[in-house]
Motif scaffolding. Structure first.
Motif, PDB file in Angstrom:
ATOM      1  N   HIS A  67      37.068  21.290  62.539  1.00 23.71           N
ATOM      2  CA  HIS A  67      37.502  22.492  61.922  1.00 23.71           C
ATOM      3  C   HIS A  67      38.880  22.273  61.137  1.00 23.71           C
ATOM      4  O   HIS A  67      38.843  23.007  59.901  1.00 23.71           O
ATOM      5  CB  HIS A  67      38.588  23.183  63.353  1.00 23.71           C
ATOM      6  CG  HIS A  67      39.206  24.447  62.989  1.00 23.71           C
ATOM      7  ND1 HIS A  67      40.627  24.488  62.812  1.00 23.71           N
ATOM      8  CD2 HIS A  67      38.796  25.685  62.575  1.00 23.71           C
ATOM      9  CE1 HIS A  67      40.860  25.530  62.651  1.00 23.71           C
ATOM     10  NE2 HIS A  67      39.947  26.366  62.274  1.00 23.71           N
TER      11      HIS A  67
ATOM     12  N   HIS B  56      44.063  26.635  52.387  1.00 24.46           N
ATOM     13  CA  HIS B  56      42.509  27.252  52.446  1.00 24.46           C
ATOM     14  C   HIS B  56      41.548  26.321  52.053  1.00 24.46           C
ATOM     15  O   HIS B  56      41.730  25.617  51.009  1.00 24.46           O
ATOM     16  CB  HIS B  56      42.724  28.491  51.787  1.00 24.46           C
ATOM     17  CG  HIS B  56      41.490  29.414  52.150  1.00 24.46           C
ATOM     18  ND1 HIS B  56      40.215  29.146  51.954  1.00 24.46           N
ATOM     19  CD2 HIS B  56      41.643  30.549  52.777  1.00 24.46           C
ATOM     20  CE1 HIS B  56      39.399  30.001  52.375  1.00 24.46           C
ATOM     21  NE2 HIS B  56      40.226  31.107  52.906  1.00 24.46           N
TER      22      HIS B  56
ATOM     23  N   LYS C  82      31.469  32.241  63.079  1.00 25.48           N
ATOM     24  CA  LYS C  82      30.692  31.943  61.878  1.00 25.48           C
ATOM     25  C   LYS C  82      29.718  30.832  61.634  1.00 25.48           C
ATOM     26  O   LYS C  82      28.712  30.519  61.172  1.00 25.48           O
ATOM     27  CB  LYS C  82      31.552  32.152  60.764  1.00 25.48           C
ATOM     28  CG  LYS C  82      30.988  32.166  59.238  1.00 25.48           C
ATOM     29  CD  LYS C  82      32.198  32.841  58.348  1.00 25.48           C
ATOM     30  CE  LYS C  82      31.000  33.225  57.375  1.00 25.48           C
ATOM     31  NZ  LYS C  82      32.112  33.890  55.967  1.00 25.48           N
ATOM     32  N   ARG C  83      30.479  29.663  62.360  1.00 28.84           N
ATOM     33  CA  ARG C  83      29.872  28.495  61.635  1.00 28.84           C
ATOM     34  C   ARG C  83      29.464  27.463  63.191  1.00 28.84           C
ATOM     35  O   ARG C  83      29.044  26.309  62.885  1.00 28.84           O
ATOM     36  CB  ARG C  83      30.966  27.468  60.794  1.00 28.84           C
ATOM     37  CG  ARG C  83      31.474  28.189  59.737  1.00 28.84           C
ATOM     38  CD  ARG C  83      32.819  27.597  59.272  1.00 28.84           C
ATOM     39  NE  ARG C  83      32.370  26.390  58.554  1.00 28.84           N
ATOM     40  CZ  ARG C  83      32.604  26.165  57.359  1.00 28.84           C
ATOM     41  NH1 ARG C  83      32.677  27.040  56.497  1.00 28.84           N
ATOM     42  NH2 ARG C  83      32.446  24.751  56.768  1.00 28.84           N
TER      43      ARG C  83
HETATM   44  N1  CMX Z   1      36.957  24.643  57.570  1.00 29.18           N
HETATM   45  C1  CMX Z   1      36.167  24.986  56.435  1.00 29.18           C
HETATM   46  N2  CMX Z   1      35.726  26.442  55.985  1.00 29.18           N
HETATM   47  C2  CMX Z   1      36.430  27.262  56.637  1.00 29.18           C
HETATM   48  C3  CMX Z   1      37.136  27.117  57.913  1.00 29.18           C
HETATM   49  C4  CMX Z   1      37.339  25.829  58.159  1.00 29.18           C
HETATM   50  N3  CMX Z   1      38.230  25.640  59.297  1.00 29.18           N
HETATM   51  N4  CMX Z   1      37.470  28.307  58.132  1.00 29.18           N
HETATM   52  C5  CMX Z   1      36.792  29.178  57.532  1.00 29.18           C
HETATM   53  N5  CMX Z   1      36.152  28.630  56.405  1.00 29.18           N
HETATM   54  C6  CMX Z   1      35.449  29.099  55.430  1.00 29.18           C
HETATM   55  C7  CMX Z   1      34.496  30.437  56.113  1.00 29.18           C
HETATM   56  O1  CMX Z   1      33.148  29.872  56.470  1.00 29.18           O
HETATM   57  C8  CMX Z   1      34.093  31.029  54.875  1.00 29.18           C
HETATM   58  O2  CMX Z   1      33.423  30.433  53.828  1.00 29.18           O
HETATM   59  P1  CMX Z   1      32.339  31.365  53.000  1.00 29.18           P
HETATM   60  O3  CMX Z   1      33.108  32.251  52.358  1.00 29.18           O
HETATM   61  O4  CMX Z   1      31.633  30.387  52.222  1.00 29.18           O
HETATM   62  O5  CMX Z   1      31.368  31.989  53.973  1.00 29.18           O
HETATM   63  C9  CMX Z   1      35.676  31.224  54.152  1.00 29.18           C
HETATM   64  O6  CMX Z   1      36.143  29.857  54.657  1.00 29.18           O
HETATM   65  C10 CMX Z   1      36.134  32.271  54.707  1.00 29.18           C
HETATM   66  O7  CMX Z   1      37.635  32.377  54.392  1.00 29.18           O
HETATM   67  P2  CMX Z   1      38.486  33.742  54.632  1.00 29.18           P
HETATM   68  O8  CMX Z   1      37.669  34.978  54.475  1.00 29.18           O
HETATM   69  O9  CMX Z   1      39.644  33.723  53.888  1.00 29.18           O
HETATM   70  O10 CMX Z   1      39.002  33.851  56.338  1.00 29.18           O
HETATM   71  P3  CMX Z   1      38.569  33.437  57.484  1.00 29.18           P
HETATM   72  O11 CMX Z   1      38.916  34.509  58.407  1.00 29.18           O
HETATM   73  O12 CMX Z   1      37.452  32.517  57.832  1.00 29.18           O
HETATM   74  O13 CMX Z   1      39.730  32.236  57.796  1.00 29.18           O
HETATM   75  C11 CMX Z   1      41.232  30.697  57.423  1.00 29.18           C
HETATM   76  C12 CMX Z   1      40.051  31.037  57.353  1.00 29.18           C
HETATM   77  C13 CMX Z   1      41.332  29.187  56.961  1.00 29.18           C
HETATM   78  C14 CMX Z   1      42.288  31.388  56.521  1.00 29.18           C
HETATM   79  C15 CMX Z   1      41.913  30.579  58.763  1.00 29.18           C
HETATM   80  O14 CMX Z   1      41.004  30.133  59.632  1.00 29.18           O
HETATM   81  C16 CMX Z   1      43.289  30.138  58.824  1.00 29.18           C
HETATM   82  O15 CMX Z   1      44.313  30.909  58.338  1.00 29.18           O
HETATM   83  N6  CMX Z   1      43.576  28.998  59.391  1.00 29.18           N
HETATM   84  C17 CMX Z   1      44.859  28.520  59.494  1.00 29.18           C
HETATM   85  C18 CMX Z   1      45.284  28.318  60.848  1.00 29.18           C
HETATM   86  C19 CMX Z   1      44.370  27.913  61.970  1.00 29.18           C
HETATM   87  O16 CMX Z   1      43.368  27.386  61.692  1.00 29.18           O
HETATM   88  N7  CMX Z   1      44.797  27.661  63.350  1.00 29.18           N
HETATM   89  C20 CMX Z   1      44.053  27.185  64.240  1.00 29.18           C
HETATM   90  C21 CMX Z   1      44.467  25.795  64.364  1.00 29.18           C
HETATM   91  C22 CMX Z   1      45.977  25.588  64.892  1.00 29.18           C
HETATM   92  C23 CMX Z   1      46.212  24.077  65.526  1.00 29.18           C
HETATM   93  O17 CMX Z   1      45.754  23.291  64.991  1.00 29.18           O
HETATM   94  O18 CMX Z   1      47.027  24.147  66.357  1.00 29.18           O
END
Ligand code: CMX
Length: 134
Positions: free
Chosen positions: A78, A119, A72-73
């Motif tokens: 991250h 989030h 997406k980005r």
């Molecule tokens: N930083 C900033 N914005 C983010 C983002 C990030 N890392 N990831 C997603 N977004 C934004 C998307 O661009 C989107 O924005 P818009 O609505 O403006 O387009 C929005 O968040 C989407 O959110 P979502 O529909 O809830 O879902 P996603 O499928 O994109 O998932 C998130 C986002 C945060 C819920 C998911 O990435 C997550 O569960 N993260 C936690 C776990 C993780 O990141 N694990 C990997 C790292 C592990 C490690 O460090 O070891």
């Protein structure tokens, strides 16, 4: 809640080996640790930078949060991860402020540490991780 330090900055990359070569050149030192975090579907490389670290993250599966992020980005920053000495205490303090983590129940990240994610929609656009470091 006590945040003791910025534990690491997570940077999403498409190819971990290429990312490691690039950051080894940029930072002048090889990563201290490279590991697979199966529960998060990522491979991660940690570079020490003073009191904090850079974590390069590459997805190991298309369902990985990192794969979705890059699709997406594009590659880039991250998440930010802050260390806390007591994760339960931090979560309870945040709950009192109306802030809930993405998932409930125990979650373990790199190094087997307990972690919680918040989030980006509730943190001004930056994905925040808390890691318990006792
Ligand atoms: N930083 C900033 N914005 C983010 C983002 C990030 N890392 N990831 C997603 N977004 C934004 C998307 O661009 C989107 O924005 P818009 O609505 O403006 O387009 C929005 O968040 C989407 O959110 P979502 O529909 O809830 O879902 P996603 O499928 O994109 O998932 C998130 C986002 C945060 C819920 C998911 O990435 C997550 O569960 N993260 C936690 C776990 C993780 O990141 N694990 C990997 C790292 C592990 C490690 O460090 O070891």
């Amino acid at each position: 809640m006590q945040l003791t330090r910025l534990d690491h900055i997570g940077i999403a990359v498409e190819d971990l080996d290429a990312g490691i070569a690039n950051y080894t050149r940029l930072l002048g030192a090889a990563p201290g640790k490279v590991e697979t975090v199966a529960s998060e579907a990522v491979r991660a490389a940690f570079f020490a930078v003073g009191d904090t670290r850079i974590e390069l993250l590459a997805a190991t599966d298309p369902s990985s949060a990192v794969a979705k992020f890059i699709a997406k980005r594009g590659p880039g920053i991250h998440h930010l991860c802050f260390a806390v000495p007591d994760l339960d205490r931090a979560l309870s303090d945040l709950a009192a402020e109306g802030v809930a983590p993405l998932t409930t129940g125990d979650r373990y990240g790199a190094g087997g540490h307990r972690v919680a994610f918040f989030h980006p929609k509730q943190t001004g656009g930056a994905l925040i991780e808390l890691v318990e470091v006792k």
